[in-house]
Design a protein around this motif. Sequence first.
Motif, mmCIF file in Angstrom:
data_model
loop_
_atom_site.group_PDB
_atom_site.id
_atom_site.type_symbol
_atom_site.label_atom_id
_atom_site.label_comp_id
_atom_site.label_asym_id
_atom_site.label_seq_id
_atom_site.Cartn_x
_atom_site.Cartn_y
_atom_site.Cartn_z
ATOM 1 N N SER A 243 0.831 -1.205 0.000
ATOM 2 C CA SER A 243 0.000 0.000 0.000
ATOM 3 C C SER A 243 0.864 1.253 0.000
ATOM 4 O O SER A 243 2.022 1.235 0.425
ATOM 5 C CB SER A 243 -0.903 0.028 1.241
ATOM 6 O OG SER A 243 -1.728 -1.109 1.303
ATOM 7 N N ASN A 244 0.260 2.330 -0.447
ATOM 8 C CA ASN A 244 0.846 3.660 -0.338
ATOM 9 C C ASN A 244 0.444 4.220 1.019
ATOM 10 O O ASN A 244 -0.742 4.341 1.328
ATOM 11 C CB ASN A 244 0.324 4.548 -1.477
ATOM 12 C CG ASN A 244 0.866 5.967 -1.416
ATOM 13 O OD1 ASN A 244 1.272 6.456 -0.381
ATOM 14 N ND2 ASN A 244 0.834 6.641 -2.558
ATOM 15 N N GLU A 247 -2.314 6.703 1.344
ATOM 16 C CA GLU A 247 -3.662 6.286 0.949
ATOM 17 C C GLU A 247 -4.330 5.451 2.034
ATOM 18 O O GLU A 247 -5.493 5.068 1.891
ATOM 19 C CB GLU A 247 -3.607 5.495 -0.357
ATOM 20 C CG GLU A 247 -3.205 6.346 -1.565
ATOM 21 C CD GLU A 247 -3.113 5.548 -2.848
ATOM 22 O OE1 GLU A 247 -3.139 4.300 -2.775
ATOM 23 O OE2 GLU A 247 -3.002 6.162 -3.923
ATOM 24 N N THR A 248 -3.617 5.160 3.123
ATOM 25 C CA THR A 248 -4.192 4.360 4.202
ATOM 26 C C THR A 248 -5.047 5.245 5.108
ATOM 27 O O THR A 248 -4.738 6.425 5.329
ATOM 28 C CB THR A 248 -3.093 3.691 5.048
ATOM 29 O OG1 THR A 248 -2.309 4.704 5.705
ATOM 30 C CG2 THR A 248 -2.187 2.834 4.176
ATOM 31 N N GLU A 249 -6.111 4.665 5.641
ATOM 32 C CA GLU A 249 -7.010 5.419 6.513
ATOM 33 C C GLU A 249 -6.303 5.835 7.801
ATOM 34 O O GLU A 249 -6.585 6.907 8.351
ATOM 35 C CB GLU A 249 -8.263 4.594 6.824
ATOM 36 C CG GLU A 249 -9.183 4.410 5.630
ATOM 37 C CD GLU A 249 -9.585 5.727 4.981
ATOM 38 O OE1 GLU A 249 -9.938 6.669 5.735
ATOM 39 O OE2 GLU A 249 -9.552 5.822 3.741
ATOM 40 N N LYS A 252 -4.229 8.989 7.027
ATOM 41 C CA LYS A 252 -5.117 10.132 6.778
ATOM 42 C C LYS A 252 -5.690 10.665 8.092
ATOM 43 O O LYS A 252 -5.740 11.877 8.329
ATOM 44 C CB LYS A 252 -6.249 9.728 5.838
ATOM 45 C CG LYS A 252 -5.814 9.477 4.397
ATOM 46 C CD LYS A 252 -7.007 9.031 3.556
ATOM 47 C CE LYS A 252 -6.613 8.716 2.130
ATOM 48 N NZ LYS A 252 -7.758 8.230 1.320
ATOM 49 N N LEU A 475 -2.821 16.494 0.455
ATOM 50 C CA LEU A 475 -2.649 15.085 0.076
ATOM 51 C C LEU A 475 -2.954 14.818 -1.399
ATOM 52 O O LEU A 475 -2.209 14.079 -2.051
ATOM 53 C CB LEU A 475 -3.512 14.183 0.967
ATOM 54 C CG LEU A 475 -2.909 13.783 2.308
ATOM 55 C CD1 LEU A 475 -3.888 12.928 3.114
ATOM 56 C CD2 LEU A 475 -1.590 13.028 2.132
ATOM 57 N N PRO A 476 -4.030 15.392 -1.967
ATOM 58 C CA PRO A 476 -4.250 15.163 -3.400
ATOM 59 C C PRO A 476 -3.086 15.651 -4.270
ATOM 60 O O PRO A 476 -2.739 15.007 -5.277
ATOM 61 C CB PRO A 476 -5.530 15.966 -3.690
ATOM 62 C CG PRO A 476 -6.228 16.032 -2.370
ATOM 63 C CD PRO A 476 -5.140 16.143 -1.355
ATOM 64 N N GLN A 479 -0.261 13.097 -3.842
ATOM 65 C CA GLN A 479 -0.546 11.873 -4.592
ATOM 66 C C GLN A 479 -0.345 12.071 -6.088
ATOM 67 O O GLN A 479 0.178 11.199 -6.786
ATOM 68 C CB GLN A 479 -1.990 11.404 -4.314
ATOM 69 C CG GLN A 479 -2.281 11.067 -2.862
ATOM 70 C CD GLN A 479 -1.569 9.805 -2.385
ATOM 71 O OE1 GLN A 479 -0.519 9.427 -2.893
ATOM 72 N NE2 GLN A 479 -2.144 9.163 -1.383
ATOM 73 N N LYS A 483 2.354 10.055 -8.370
ATOM 74 C CA LYS A 483 1.962 9.298 -9.569
ATOM 75 C C LYS A 483 2.745 9.783 -10.789
ATOM 76 O O LYS A 483 3.194 8.977 -11.618
ATOM 77 C CB LYS A 483 0.459 9.433 -9.804
ATOM 78 C CG LYS A 483 -0.386 8.636 -8.817
ATOM 79 C CD LYS A 483 -1.858 8.730 -9.122
ATOM 80 C CE LYS A 483 -2.695 7.938 -8.129
ATOM 81 N NZ LYS A 483 -2.402 6.476 -8.176
ATOM 82 N N ASP A 488 3.286 4.268 -8.907
ATOM 83 C CA ASP A 488 2.502 3.072 -9.245
ATOM 84 C C ASP A 488 3.402 1.965 -9.786
ATOM 85 O O ASP A 488 3.210 0.778 -9.465
ATOM 86 C CB ASP A 488 1.419 3.418 -10.269
ATOM 87 C CG ASP A 488 0.329 4.309 -9.693
ATOM 88 O OD1 ASP A 488 0.176 4.319 -8.456
ATOM 89 O OD2 ASP A 488 -0.355 4.994 -10.474
#
Length: 506
Positions: A243-244, A247-249, A252, A475-476, A479, A483, A488
């Motif tokens: 996992s990234n 991106e984990t709950e 966040k 965060l967006p 990310q 990318k 990825d």
Amino acid sequence: MKDSLRVIISTLGIISLIVIMIGCSRRSEDEVYAKNEISKQNEVVELIWYQLGAPQEDGDLVLGTVNDYIKDKIGVIIKIKYIGWVDYNHKTQLVINAGEPFDLMFTSSWANDFSQNAQKGAFMPLNDLLPAYGKDMLKNIDLRFWEAAEVHGKIYAVPSEKEIVNMPMWTFTKEYVDKYQIPYEQLHTLEDLEPWLKVIKENEPDVIPLYLTKDFCPPIYMDEIVYPLGIEYSCDPNNLIVSNLFETESMKSTLRTLREYYLKKYINWNAATISDDKTVKRFVTKGDGQPYADRIWSRNLGYEVVTSTIMESKISNYSARGAMTAISRTSKHPEKAIEFLNLLNTDEYLRNLINYGIEGVHYDKVNASKDELRSVEGLDHVYTFKMRYNYDNMKRYDVPYWVQGGLFNTYVPEGEPLDKWQKFRELNKKAETAPTFGFDFDSDAVSSQIEKIKTVMNEFVPPLYTGSVDPDAILPKLQQKLKENGIDKVQDEIQVQFNEWKINGQ
């Protein structure tokens, strides 16, 4: 992995027999040959050793005493080249890439990356050398440290035996814990801290409730493989997915909590840009600890602190590779280098000399009290005395002790319990391994992407980790940049290699 190590260890008895037989046969060889062999044995070899840390005012004095001792013992003297904390990664890579001749170098999971250096051929494989020249430490050091020292079936460093897990801790200033009767031992998560951060904020205007710096890393519930990619501890063991982290709950949620604390002024406003300033009054901060870490931190800070553990840790490559010494591919004396490390990790006098300095100058031995001796009666790994610093002289020789070798034959400082190393061994014995322990990612196919990702992380992480920016807004953007720079592809490559490793029985 375990099988290859056990084969190495099992050969020690056979090698001992061979050595005896060779010794007998040499008695019958001609006199000229014998004299040549004696001459070689009497030759004194200088080993160059790169260490993390600052040069010491009494460094030459201590090193002279060390060299007098080891020259007579094994025909070796050492020359230590120190590199400071900030420059260590960069300068060691310059030394390695230039093909500079040297013998020993500090390496780890977090400084002078062990796995990458081993895979690119910077370090010498030790499988053939250890049984002949390092058999004592090979037998004495916990097998799991040797497993961590392996990359694709070959051992590339001698591990420093210490705590085998990372132990993230909250570190509380005891003055405020006592004053407000704070149940610190019950506070584990970041969220657990909130009521008490509020108390400090409202009642102690000169104290920072949660003191953070640009190097702060929040609790991460993941075994990282290539930052920020890894496998969460909560992952289904039958379906281990790379996992990234962002991106984990869990991450966040952590970042949102940090932002909330920053806006409430629980966190110092300049956290994203400063280094630790020990003069700053703080209620709580985070540290990577070990058993009795509070004693060490209290001594270093000049006031008493208490701690609580943040999470139950597992043995990972990262934790078990916390401190290691590798032998360079360019070394002209690898046998002597191993022989020296074997002595360092098994000879009590030498280990404490290079660790604490000279007895009677930098420290003294003091007898433990009868009550304390009674309290540890029957336990293993316990001294009958303690080490008392000479604080004036100690300032002239104060080195990072874990850089040099294992801890378990170092003296226990005054103010720490006699059973300290017993507790470390118990911790190591009970620790469980993470599902990724032993997996080494071959990054060749995605090395350029990894370097770009590091640059992105250096830009975004300090403000995110200190609550200085809004994670929902940042965060967006993070990310998207990750990318664009190939995260990825890296993630997919890790997953493929990890699956193969699991299928092949690790």
